[in-house]
Design an enzyme around this catalytic site. Structure first.
Site, PDB file in Angstrom:
ATOM      1  N   LYS A  99       0.876  -1.172   0.000  1.00  0.00           N
ATOM      2  CA  LYS A  99       0.000   0.000   0.000  1.00  0.00           C
ATOM      3  C   LYS A  99       0.912   1.220   0.000  1.00  0.00           C
ATOM      4  O   LYS A  99       1.622   1.486   0.968  1.00  0.00           O
ATOM      5  CB  LYS A  99      -0.900   0.026   1.232  1.00  0.00           C
ATOM      6  CG  LYS A  99      -1.752   1.299   1.281  1.00  0.00           C
ATOM      7  CD  LYS A  99      -2.420   1.514   2.619  1.00  0.00           C
ATOM      8  CE  LYS A  99      -3.046   2.904   2.663  1.00  0.00           C
ATOM      9  NZ  LYS A  99      -3.644   3.221   3.985  1.00  0.00           N
ATOM     10  N   GLY A 160      -8.402   8.797   9.495  1.00  0.00           N
ATOM     11  CA  GLY A 160      -8.789   8.773  10.906  1.00  0.00           C
ATOM     12  C   GLY A 160      -9.863   9.760  11.308  1.00  0.00           C
ATOM     13  O   GLY A 160     -10.226   9.845  12.484  1.00  0.00           O
ATOM     14  N   ALA A 186      -9.567   5.429   3.883  1.00  0.00           N
ATOM     15  CA  ALA A 186      -9.432   6.526   4.846  1.00  0.00           C
ATOM     16  C   ALA A 186     -10.702   7.356   4.993  1.00  0.00           C
ATOM     17  O   ALA A 186     -11.337   7.726   4.004  1.00  0.00           O
ATOM     18  CB  ALA A 186      -8.272   7.455   4.491  1.00  0.00           C
ATOM     19  N   GLY A 187     -11.036   7.638   6.241  1.00  0.00           N
ATOM     20  CA  GLY A 187     -12.099   8.585   6.555  1.00  0.00           C
ATOM     21  C   GLY A 187     -13.453   8.009   6.882  1.00  0.00           C
ATOM     22  O   GLY A 187     -14.342   8.751   7.314  1.00  0.00           O
ATOM     23  N   ASN A 208      -9.388   1.258   9.225  1.00  0.00           N
ATOM     24  CA  ASN A 208      -8.698   0.858  10.449  1.00  0.00           C
ATOM     25  C   ASN A 208      -9.299   1.544  11.668  1.00  0.00           C
ATOM     26  O   ASN A 208      -9.873   0.895  12.526  1.00  0.00           O
ATOM     27  CB  ASN A 208      -7.202   1.177  10.352  1.00  0.00           C
ATOM     28  CG  ASN A 208      -6.437   0.752  11.581  1.00  0.00           C
ATOM     29  OD1 ASN A 208      -6.133  -0.423  11.757  1.00  0.00           O
ATOM     30  ND2 ASN A 208      -6.121   1.685  12.467  1.00  0.00           N
ATOM     31  N   THR A 209      -9.191   2.876  11.723  1.00  0.00           N
ATOM     32  CA  THR A 209      -9.588   3.610  12.925  1.00  0.00           C
ATOM     33  C   THR A 209     -11.053   3.405  13.276  1.00  0.00           C
ATOM     34  O   THR A 209     -11.405   3.332  14.463  1.00  0.00           O
ATOM     35  CB  THR A 209      -9.303   5.114  12.747  1.00  0.00           C
ATOM     36  OG1 THR A 209      -7.932   5.294  12.379  1.00  0.00           O
ATOM     37  CG2 THR A 209      -9.592   5.887  14.021  1.00  0.00           C
TER      38      THR A 209
END
Length: 257
Positions: A99, A160, A186-187, A208-209
């Site tokens: 990545k 995040g 992301a986001g 992830n987050t």
């Protein structure tokens, strides 16, 4: 596998990709991976403690017999640093699937698209399978595809942030202009964000987050799995057109006054 995600000729039963950062513990991370059904897991090479052994090592908790390892170049701000990090991952025997993440700003964590494209061209020539984190810009997505990337991964919102997809129109445009898989990266903040990404026609979501930071990470991981499946099914089913006015769901013909 009837509707598998195919990246660089490799088939995956799950369209969810998951990370390894910010979990309360390695054990919770492993349980989240299992609950998510994900088959690709991304690891920040520059955050790995290479001296850790056994259960102290992050890699100990990743089931590589089931999951494809995707080293990432988090914390890299130049093409040179990103390429060096990918080479290190390969030397460590992690993977030549990477990545690619080249950041351009410490506050927003937006990508430096110029440096990302430059790094992608080098890595592809060296035989890496490159999945680049990028802006939601269709032109950049097309340049990354032309550079030989196996997928493009436009952000939904800053890394995040949990803001969800800020610009669905651009995500649709990217889906139209490239032939490689489009994976939102992301986001996203919750399951509905994931479902929306899939309903837009995206091929997958990397997160992830949203899981690691949830009050109940394992339950959220399972919710993300269901959202991927529901959103994909809705996209394939084809939604009804939006209308400005109401339309009765029952037929009006044949009604008796």
């Amino acid at each position: 596998m009837d509707d598998a995600l195919v990246i660089a000729g490799k088939r995956f039963g799950s369209r969810l990709l998951i990370g390894t950062g910010k979990y309360p513990s390695h054990e919770v991370m492993k349980r989240c991976h299992e609950a998510s059904g994900a088959e690709i897991v991304t690891v920040a090479v520059r955050r790995l403690d290479l001296s850790a052994k056994g259960e102290a090592s992050l890699l100990h908790w990743i089931d590589t017999s089931r999951m494809t390892l995707l080293p990432n170049t988090a914390l890299c701000y130049t093409a040179e640093d990103a390429v060096r990090t990918c080479r290190l991952a390969a030397e460590l025997g992690m993977s030549k699937w990477v990545k690619l993440e080249v950041l351009g700003d410490e506050r927003t964590l937006f990508p430096d698209v110029e440096q990302t494209v430059a790094a992608a061209r080098i890595l592809v020539k060296e035989g890496f399978t490159v999945l680049p984190y990028t802006s939601d810009d269709p032109i950049t997505a097309r340049k990354l595809e032309d550079a030989g990337c196996a997928a493009v991964m436009p952000l939904a919102a800053p890394i995040g942030s949990g803001l969800g997809i800020r610009n669905p129109h651009n995500i649709r445009l990217i889906r139209e202009v490239v032939k490689v898989p489009v994976i939102v990266d992301a986001g996203v903040g919750t399951a509905s964000d994931v479902a929306i990404a899939m309903e837009l026609g995206c091929d997958g979501v990397l997160l992830n987050t949203a899981v690691a930071g949830a009050k109940d990470p394992v339950r959220m991981a399972h919710a993300m799995k269901l959202a991927i499946e529901a959103g994909r099914s809705a996209f394939l089913a084809g939604r009804i057109p939006r209308k400005a006015y109401g339309s009765a769901s029952s037929p009006l013909e044949g009604l008796v006054d």
